[in-house]
Design a protein around this motif. Structure first.
Motif, mmCIF file in Angstrom:
data_model
loop_
_atom_site.group_PDB
_atom_site.id
_atom_site.type_symbol
_atom_site.label_atom_id
_atom_site.label_comp_id
_atom_site.label_asym_id
_atom_site.label_seq_id
_atom_site.Cartn_x
_atom_site.Cartn_y
_atom_site.Cartn_z
ATOM 1 N N MET A 179 0.652 -1.150 0.109
ATOM 2 C CA MET A 179 0.028 0.030 0.011
ATOM 3 C C MET A 179 0.999 1.178 -0.019
ATOM 4 S SD MET A 179 -3.282 -0.752 0.106
ATOM 5 C CE MET A 179 -3.939 0.509 0.772
ATOM 6 N N PRO A 180 0.425 2.500 -0.647
ATOM 7 C CA PRO A 180 1.338 3.550 -0.688
ATOM 8 C C PRO A 180 1.263 4.104 0.912
ATOM 9 C CG PRO A 180 -0.451 3.441 -2.231
ATOM 10 C CD PRO A 180 -0.857 2.436 -1.724
ATOM 11 N N THR A 181 2.246 4.615 1.139
ATOM 12 C CA THR A 181 2.333 5.531 2.484
ATOM 13 C C THR A 181 2.729 6.775 2.266
ATOM 14 O OG1 THR A 181 4.550 4.544 2.613
ATOM 15 C CG2 THR A 181 2.901 3.214 3.610
ATOM 16 N N ARG A 182 2.420 7.568 2.992
ATOM 17 C CA ARG A 182 2.701 9.152 2.731
ATOM 18 C C ARG A 182 4.017 9.503 3.317
ATOM 19 N NH1 ARG A 182 0.134 13.513 0.941
ATOM 20 N NH2 ARG A 182 -1.666 12.326 0.849
ATOM 21 N N GLN A 183 5.094 10.018 2.644
ATOM 22 C CA GLN A 183 6.523 10.419 3.015
ATOM 23 C C GLN A 183 6.250 12.015 2.823
ATOM 24 O OE1 GLN A 183 9.037 8.458 0.695
ATOM 25 N NE2 GLN A 183 10.719 8.573 2.129
ATOM 26 N N GLY A 184 6.471 12.563 4.022
ATOM 27 C CA GLY A 184 6.260 13.890 4.024
ATOM 28 C C GLY A 184 4.875 14.434 3.543
ATOM 29 N N ARG A 185 4.857 15.693 2.959
ATOM 30 C CA ARG A 185 3.488 16.179 2.849
ATOM 31 C C ARG A 185 3.007 15.737 1.555
ATOM 32 N NH1 ARG A 185 -0.863 17.006 2.736
ATOM 33 N NH2 ARG A 185 -2.077 19.055 2.953
ATOM 34 N N TYR A 186 3.382 15.638 0.541
ATOM 35 C CA TYR A 186 3.012 15.464 -0.717
ATOM 36 C C TYR A 186 3.464 14.211 -1.751
ATOM 37 C CZ TYR A 186 0.967 20.254 -0.285
ATOM 38 O OH TYR A 186 0.314 21.008 0.211
ATOM 39 N N THR A 187 4.305 13.318 -1.047
ATOM 40 C CA THR A 187 4.967 12.288 -1.571
ATOM 41 C C THR A 187 4.404 11.074 -1.203
ATOM 42 O OG1 THR A 187 7.169 13.571 -1.973
ATOM 43 C CG2 THR A 187 7.138 11.162 -2.108
ATOM 44 N N LEU A 188 4.087 10.300 -2.041
ATOM 45 C CA LEU A 188 3.631 8.801 -1.750
ATOM 46 C C LEU A 188 5.007 7.835 -2.177
ATOM 47 C CD1 LEU A 188 0.018 8.840 -3.075
ATOM 48 C CD2 LEU A 188 0.761 9.121 -0.686
ATOM 49 N N ARG A 189 5.179 7.099 -1.070
ATOM 50 C CA ARG A 189 6.045 5.901 -1.237
ATOM 51 C C ARG A 189 5.393 4.567 -1.404
ATOM 52 N NH1 ARG A 189 10.781 3.342 2.101
ATOM 53 N NH2 ARG A 189 10.273 1.241 2.250
ATOM 54 N N LEU A 190 5.838 4.178 -2.730
ATOM 55 C CA LEU A 190 5.021 2.774 -3.168
ATOM 56 C C LEU A 190 5.921 1.563 -2.437
ATOM 57 C CD1 LEU A 190 4.059 3.914 -6.690
ATOM 58 C CD2 LEU A 190 3.046 4.406 -4.696
#
Length: 347
Positions: A1-12
Protein backbone atom coordinates in the motif's frame (compact mmCIF):
# COMPACT_ATOMS: atom_id res chain seq x y z
CA UNK A 1 0.00 0.00 0.00
CA UNK A 2 1.20 3.56 -0.64
CA UNK A 3 2.46 5.36 2.46
CA UNK A 4 2.72 9.10 2.76
CA UNK A 5 6.26 10.40 2.96
CA UNK A 6 6.31 14.03 3.98
CA UNK A 7 3.46 16.20 2.73
CA UNK A 8 2.95 15.42 -0.95
CA UNK A 9 5.02 12.32 -1.74
CA UNK A 10 3.72 8.75 -1.74
CA UNK A 11 6.17 5.91 -1.19
CA UNK A 12 5.02 2.83 -3.10
CA UNK A 13 6.10 0.09 -0.71
CA UNK A 14 5.66 -2.82 -3.15
CA UNK A 15 7.63 -1.03 -5.92
CA UNK A 16 5.45 -1.78 -8.97
CA UNK A 17 7.33 -2.76 -12.11
CA UNK A 18 7.22 -1.30 -15.59
CA UNK A 19 7.06 -4.69 -17.28
CA UNK A 20 7.00 -3.46 -20.85
CA UNK A 21 7.33 -0.19 -22.74
CA UNK A 22 7.47 1.18 -26.27
CA UNK A 23 7.98 4.44 -28.14
CA UNK A 24 6.72 5.42 -31.60
CA UNK A 25 7.94 8.64 -33.26
CA UNK A 26 7.81 10.63 -36.48
CA UNK A 27 10.40 11.16 -39.18
CA UNK A 28 12.07 14.23 -37.66
CA UNK A 29 12.43 12.53 -34.26
CA UNK A 30 13.84 9.51 -36.05
CA UNK A 31 16.59 11.72 -37.44
CA UNK A 32 17.67 12.80 -33.94
CA UNK A 33 20.24 11.45 -31.47
CA UNK A 34 17.95 8.73 -30.03
CA UNK A 35 16.92 7.19 -33.35
CA UNK A 36 18.30 3.73 -32.59
CA UNK A 37 16.23 3.39 -29.40
CA UNK A 38 12.71 3.97 -30.72
CA UNK A 39 10.51 0.97 -31.50
CA UNK A 40 8.84 2.46 -34.58
CA UNK A 41 9.87 5.45 -36.71
CA UNK A 42 7.18 6.63 -39.12
CA UNK A 43 8.39 7.96 -42.46
CA UNK A 44 5.65 10.57 -42.98
CA UNK A 45 3.56 12.89 -40.81
CA UNK A 46 0.23 11.25 -41.64
CA UNK A 47 1.17 7.64 -40.77
CA UNK A 48 -1.01 6.59 -43.69
CA UNK A 49 -4.09 8.36 -42.24
CA UNK A 50 -6.24 11.10 -43.79
CA UNK A 51 -5.63 13.78 -41.12
CA UNK A 52 -2.95 14.73 -38.61
CA UNK A 53 -5.39 14.10 -35.78
CA UNK A 54 -6.02 10.56 -37.01
CA UNK A 55 -2.27 10.15 -37.37
CA UNK A 56 -1.81 11.04 -33.71
CA UNK A 57 -4.43 8.48 -32.71
CA UNK A 58 -2.46 5.93 -34.74
CA UNK A 59 0.67 6.82 -32.76
CA UNK A 60 -1.03 5.87 -29.49
CA UNK A 61 -2.58 2.71 -30.87
CA UNK A 62 0.76 1.55 -32.25
CA UNK A 63 2.62 2.39 -29.03
CA UNK A 64 0.17 0.41 -26.89
CA UNK A 65 0.13 -2.56 -29.23
CA UNK A 66 3.92 -2.63 -29.45
CA UNK A 67 4.31 -2.41 -25.65
CA UNK A 68 1.86 -5.28 -25.15
CA UNK A 69 3.56 -7.36 -27.81
CA UNK A 70 7.03 -6.78 -26.35
CA UNK A 71 5.81 -7.92 -22.95
CA UNK A 72 3.96 -10.97 -24.24
CA UNK A 73 0.74 -9.41 -22.95
CA UNK A 74 -2.77 -9.04 -24.31
CA UNK A 75 -5.31 -6.25 -24.03
CA UNK A 76 -7.65 -8.59 -22.14
CA UNK A 77 -5.10 -8.82 -19.29
CA UNK A 78 -5.11 -5.04 -18.77
CA UNK A 79 -7.30 -3.70 -15.96
CA UNK A 80 -7.13 -0.02 -16.86
CA UNK A 81 -5.65 2.30 -19.42
CA UNK A 82 -4.70 5.83 -18.39
CA UNK A 83 -4.29 8.06 -21.41
CA UNK A 84 -4.40 11.65 -22.57
CA UNK A 85 -3.06 14.08 -25.14
CA UNK A 86 -3.08 17.77 -26.08
CA UNK A 87 -6.10 17.92 -28.34
CA UNK A 88 -9.57 19.08 -27.30
CA UNK A 89 -11.47 16.34 -25.47
CA UNK A 90 -8.31 14.15 -25.71
CA UNK A 91 -9.49 12.78 -29.06
CA UNK A 92 -6.11 11.25 -29.91
CA UNK A 93 -6.55 8.91 -26.97
CA UNK A 94 -10.24 8.11 -27.28
CA UNK A 95 -10.22 7.48 -31.01
CA UNK A 96 -6.88 5.71 -30.98
CA UNK A 97 -7.70 3.34 -28.13
CA UNK A 98 -11.43 2.73 -28.61
CA UNK A 99 -10.98 -0.73 -30.14
CA UNK A 100 -8.83 -2.12 -27.30
CA UNK A 101 -11.81 -2.73 -24.99
CA UNK A 102 -9.85 -1.73 -21.87
CA UNK A 103 -11.48 0.42 -19.13
CA UNK A 104 -10.20 3.95 -19.73
CA UNK A 105 -9.33 6.89 -17.50
CA UNK A 106 -8.96 9.94 -19.73
CA UNK A 107 -6.36 12.36 -18.39
CA UNK A 108 -5.39 15.91 -19.21
CA UNK A 109 -2.11 17.10 -17.73
CA UNK A 110 -0.88 18.73 -20.93
CA UNK A 111 2.76 17.74 -21.42
CA UNK A 112 2.89 16.30 -17.88
CA UNK A 113 0.48 13.51 -18.87
CA UNK A 114 3.11 10.73 -19.05
CA UNK A 115 4.16 11.33 -15.46
CA UNK A 116 0.55 11.81 -14.35
CA UNK A 117 -0.52 8.49 -15.87
CA UNK A 118 2.49 6.71 -14.34
CA UNK A 119 1.73 8.23 -10.93
CA UNK A 120 -1.88 7.06 -10.97
CA UNK A 121 -1.23 3.68 -12.58
CA UNK A 122 1.53 2.89 -10.10
CA UNK A 123 -0.61 3.91 -7.13
CA UNK A 124 -3.42 1.64 -8.38
CA UNK A 125 -1.09 -1.33 -8.75
CA UNK A 126 0.65 -0.72 -5.42
CA UNK A 127 -2.71 -0.49 -3.63
CA UNK A 128 -3.98 -3.72 -5.20
CA UNK A 129 -6.74 -1.95 -7.12
CA UNK A 130 -5.23 -3.12 -10.41
CA UNK A 131 -2.96 -5.85 -11.69
CA UNK A 132 -1.93 -4.21 -14.97
CA UNK A 133 -2.25 -0.56 -15.97
CA UNK A 134 -1.38 0.86 -19.38
CA UNK A 135 0.00 4.41 -19.24
CA UNK A 136 0.21 6.22 -22.57
CA UNK A 137 0.19 9.67 -24.16
CA UNK A 138 1.05 11.35 -27.44
CA UNK A 139 1.51 14.58 -29.36
CA UNK A 140 1.88 15.54 -33.01
CA UNK A 141 3.59 18.64 -34.35
CA UNK A 142 1.00 19.37 -37.00
CA UNK A 143 -2.11 18.78 -34.88
CA UNK A 144 -0.68 20.86 -32.02
CA UNK A 145 0.27 23.76 -34.30
CA UNK A 146 -3.23 23.77 -35.78
CA UNK A 147 -4.89 23.85 -32.34
CA UNK A 148 -2.61 26.07 -30.28
CA UNK A 149 -0.76 28.39 -32.64
CA UNK A 150 -1.02 29.00 -36.38
CA UNK A 151 -1.96 26.76 -39.33
CA UNK A 152 1.20 25.46 -40.97
CA UNK A 153 0.15 27.11 -44.24
CA UNK A 154 0.49 30.50 -42.54
CA UNK A 155 4.26 30.06 -42.40
CA UNK A 156 4.75 32.06 -39.19
CA UNK A 157 8.28 32.57 -37.94
CA UNK A 158 9.19 30.97 -34.63
CA UNK A 159 11.09 33.00 -32.01
CA UNK A 160 14.22 31.55 -30.35
CA UNK A 161 12.28 30.64 -27.18
CA UNK A 162 9.76 28.50 -29.10
CA UNK A 163 9.89 24.71 -28.90
CA UNK A 164 9.07 22.03 -31.45
CA UNK A 165 6.16 19.76 -30.55
CA UNK A 166 7.35 16.16 -30.79
CA UNK A 167 5.46 13.78 -33.05
CA UNK A 168 5.52 10.69 -30.90
CA UNK A 169 3.90 8.45 -28.33
CA UNK A 170 5.19 6.50 -25.35
CA UNK A 171 3.50 3.62 -23.54
CA UNK A 172 4.46 1.87 -20.27
CA UNK A 173 2.69 -1.12 -18.72
CA UNK A 174 2.75 -1.15 -14.90
CA UNK A 175 2.29 -4.42 -13.01
CA UNK A 176 3.08 -5.87 -9.55
CA UNK A 177 6.75 -5.83 -8.58
CA UNK A 178 8.82 -8.40 -10.48
CA UNK A 179 11.72 -6.72 -12.28
CA UNK A 180 13.32 -3.38 -13.09
CA UNK A 181 12.42 -0.67 -13.81
CA UNK A 182 10.64 -0.19 -10.47
CA UNK A 183 8.47 2.73 -9.38
CA UNK A 184 9.48 3.64 -5.83
CA UNK A 185 7.63 6.89 -5.18
CA UNK A 186 5.54 9.62 -6.77
CA UNK A 187 5.03 13.29 -6.00
CA UNK A 188 1.96 15.04 -7.37
CA UNK A 189 2.62 18.62 -8.37
CA UNK A 190 0.80 21.83 -7.54
CA UNK A 191 -0.23 24.46 -10.09
CA UNK A 192 2.29 27.30 -10.35
CA UNK A 193 1.54 30.48 -12.30
CA UNK A 194 4.15 33.23 -12.61
CA UNK A 195 2.13 35.30 -15.06
CA UNK A 196 3.78 34.16 -18.31
CA UNK A 197 1.48 34.84 -21.27
CA UNK A 198 3.77 34.08 -24.21
CA UNK A 199 2.73 30.80 -25.88
CA UNK A 200 6.12 30.74 -27.56
CA UNK A 201 7.93 30.60 -24.22
CA UNK A 202 6.54 27.45 -22.66
CA UNK A 203 9.78 26.59 -20.88
CA UNK A 204 9.54 29.73 -18.77
CA UNK A 205 5.89 29.02 -17.95
CA UNK A 206 6.60 25.45 -16.76
CA UNK A 207 9.96 25.86 -14.99
CA UNK A 208 8.48 27.19 -11.69
CA UNK A 209 6.26 24.10 -11.40
CA UNK A 210 9.22 21.79 -12.01
CA UNK A 211 11.26 23.60 -9.36
CA UNK A 212 8.41 23.46 -6.83
CA UNK A 213 7.79 19.72 -7.30
CA UNK A 214 11.49 18.85 -7.09
CA UNK A 215 11.93 20.96 -3.96
CA UNK A 216 8.86 19.26 -2.44
CA UNK A 217 10.23 15.79 -3.22
CA UNK A 218 13.65 16.55 -1.73
CA UNK A 219 12.10 17.97 1.45
CA UNK A 220 9.55 15.13 1.77
CA UNK A 221 12.17 12.42 1.36
CA UNK A 222 15.14 14.09 3.06
CA UNK A 223 17.26 13.47 -0.04
CA UNK A 224 19.40 15.75 -2.21
CA UNK A 225 20.15 15.86 -5.95
CA UNK A 226 23.35 13.90 -5.31
CA UNK A 227 21.28 10.85 -4.34
CA UNK A 228 20.16 10.43 -7.96
CA UNK A 229 21.93 9.46 -11.16
CA UNK A 230 19.63 11.55 -13.31
CA UNK A 231 17.02 14.24 -12.77
CA UNK A 232 15.05 14.30 -16.00
CA UNK A 233 12.58 17.07 -16.75
CA UNK A 234 10.00 16.59 -19.45
CA UNK A 235 10.09 19.32 -22.03
CA UNK A 236 11.46 22.51 -20.55
CA UNK A 237 13.85 22.90 -23.47
CA UNK A 238 16.85 25.17 -23.35
CA UNK A 239 15.16 28.16 -21.71
CA UNK A 240 13.18 26.28 -19.08
CA UNK A 241 16.11 24.00 -18.18
CA UNK A 242 18.28 26.97 -17.32
CA UNK A 243 15.46 28.55 -15.33
CA UNK A 244 14.67 25.45 -13.23
CA UNK A 245 18.35 25.10 -12.29
CA UNK A 246 18.50 28.76 -11.29
CA UNK A 247 15.27 28.58 -9.27
CA UNK A 248 16.44 25.52 -7.33
CA UNK A 249 19.89 27.00 -6.77
CA UNK A 250 18.16 29.81 -4.87
CA UNK A 251 16.65 27.13 -2.63
CA UNK A 252 20.10 25.57 -2.08
CA UNK A 253 19.41 22.58 -4.36
CA UNK A 254 22.03 22.26 -7.09
CA UNK A 255 20.73 19.92 -9.80
CA UNK A 256 23.04 21.13 -12.57
CA UNK A 257 25.34 18.08 -12.48
CA UNK A 258 22.41 15.61 -12.56
CA UNK A 259 19.86 17.41 -14.69
CA UNK A 260 18.86 16.66 -18.28
CA UNK A 261 15.75 17.45 -20.27
CA UNK A 262 13.83 15.28 -22.74
CA UNK A 263 13.34 18.28 -25.01
CA UNK A 264 17.11 18.58 -25.37
CA UNK A 265 17.76 14.84 -25.72
CA UNK A 266 15.35 13.99 -28.52
CA UNK A 267 16.62 16.55 -31.03
CA UNK A 268 19.98 17.96 -32.05
CA UNK A 269 18.97 21.57 -31.50
CA UNK A 270 21.97 22.91 -33.43
CA UNK A 271 21.27 20.85 -36.54
CA UNK A 272 17.52 20.18 -36.64
CA UNK A 273 16.06 23.68 -36.45
CA UNK A 274 13.90 23.16 -33.39
CA UNK A 275 14.76 26.47 -31.70
CA UNK A 276 14.78 25.88 -27.90
CA UNK A 277 14.19 22.10 -28.12
CA UNK A 278 11.33 19.64 -28.07
CA UNK A 279 7.98 19.81 -26.27
CA UNK A 280 4.59 18.09 -26.23
CA UNK A 281 3.21 15.04 -24.42
CA UNK A 282 5.08 12.77 -26.79
CA UNK A 283 8.42 14.36 -25.96
CA UNK A 284 8.91 13.05 -22.42
CA UNK A 285 6.84 9.93 -23.18
CA UNK A 286 8.95 8.75 -26.11
CA UNK A 287 12.28 9.55 -24.44
CA UNK A 288 11.23 7.81 -21.21
CA UNK A 289 9.78 4.74 -22.92
CA UNK A 290 12.94 4.12 -24.91
CA UNK A 291 16.23 5.67 -23.86
CA UNK A 292 15.64 6.04 -20.10
CA UNK A 293 13.76 2.85 -19.25
CA UNK A 294 16.26 0.87 -21.34
CA UNK A 295 19.12 2.27 -19.25
CA UNK A 296 17.35 1.51 -15.97
CA UNK A 297 16.47 -1.98 -17.14
CA UNK A 298 20.14 -2.66 -17.92
CA UNK A 299 21.26 -1.01 -14.66
CA UNK A 300 23.16 1.73 -16.46
CA UNK A 301 21.06 4.09 -14.35
CA UNK A 302 19.96 3.23 -10.81
CA UNK A 303 17.97 6.13 -9.40
CA UNK A 304 16.11 8.47 -11.76
CA UNK A 305 13.67 11.26 -11.02
CA UNK A 306 11.35 11.62 -14.01
CA UNK A 307 9.52 14.94 -13.94
CA UNK A 308 7.16 15.69 -16.82
CA UNK A 309 5.98 19.30 -17.02
CA UNK A 310 2.78 20.70 -18.48
CA UNK A 311 1.30 24.07 -19.44
CA UNK A 312 -2.39 24.03 -18.52
CA UNK A 313 -3.72 26.60 -20.97
CA UNK A 314 -6.15 26.38 -23.87
CA UNK A 315 -6.52 28.40 -27.08
CA UNK A 316 -9.55 30.11 -25.53
CA UNK A 317 -7.76 31.16 -22.35
CA UNK A 318 -4.87 32.55 -24.38
CA UNK A 319 -7.21 34.56 -26.60
CA UNK A 320 -8.75 36.00 -23.43
CA UNK A 321 -5.33 37.17 -22.22
CA UNK A 322 -4.97 34.64 -19.40
CA UNK A 323 -1.55 33.62 -18.11
CA UNK A 324 -0.21 30.08 -18.51
CA UNK A 325 -0.41 27.87 -15.37
CA UNK A 326 2.21 25.13 -15.12
CA UNK A 327 2.32 21.78 -13.36
CA UNK A 328 4.88 19.02 -12.90
CA UNK A 329 4.48 15.47 -11.57
CA UNK A 330 7.42 13.37 -10.38
CA UNK A 331 8.06 9.63 -10.57
CA UNK A 332 11.04 8.03 -8.79
CA UNK A 333 12.27 5.15 -10.95
CA UNK A 334 14.97 2.69 -9.97
CA UNK A 335 16.80 -0.47 -11.01
CA UNK A 336 16.27 -1.82 -7.46
CA UNK A 337 13.24 -2.26 -5.21
CA UNK A 338 13.04 -1.64 -1.47
CA UNK A 339 13.31 -5.41 -1.00
CA UNK A 340 16.52 -5.40 -3.05
CA UNK A 341 17.88 -2.67 -0.79
CA UNK A 342 17.28 -4.84 2.27
CA UNK A 343 18.98 -7.82 0.61
CA UNK A 344 21.97 -5.73 -0.45
CA UNK A 345 22.30 -4.30 3.05
CA UNK A 346 22.06 -7.76 4.62
CA UNK A 347 18.78 -7.20 6.47
Amino acid sequence: MPTRQGRYTLRLDSCPSIVSFAAVVGKKEGEGPLAQEFDIICDDTTMGEKTWEKAESRLQKDAVNRALSKGGLSASEMDFILAGDLLNQCISSTYGLRDLNIPLFGLYGACSTMAESLCLGSIMVDSGAAGHCVCVTSSHFCSAERQFRYPLEYGSQRPPTAQWTVTGSGCAVVAPSCKAPYVRAVTVGKIQDMGITDVNNMGAAMAPAAADTLKTFFMDTGTTPDNYDLILTGDLGQVGSQLVEELLQRESFDISKRHSDCGLLIFDIKEQGVNAGGSGCGCSASVLCSHILNKIQHKELNNVLFLATGALMSPTSLQQGESIPGIAHLVHLSSTSYQDDCTINGH
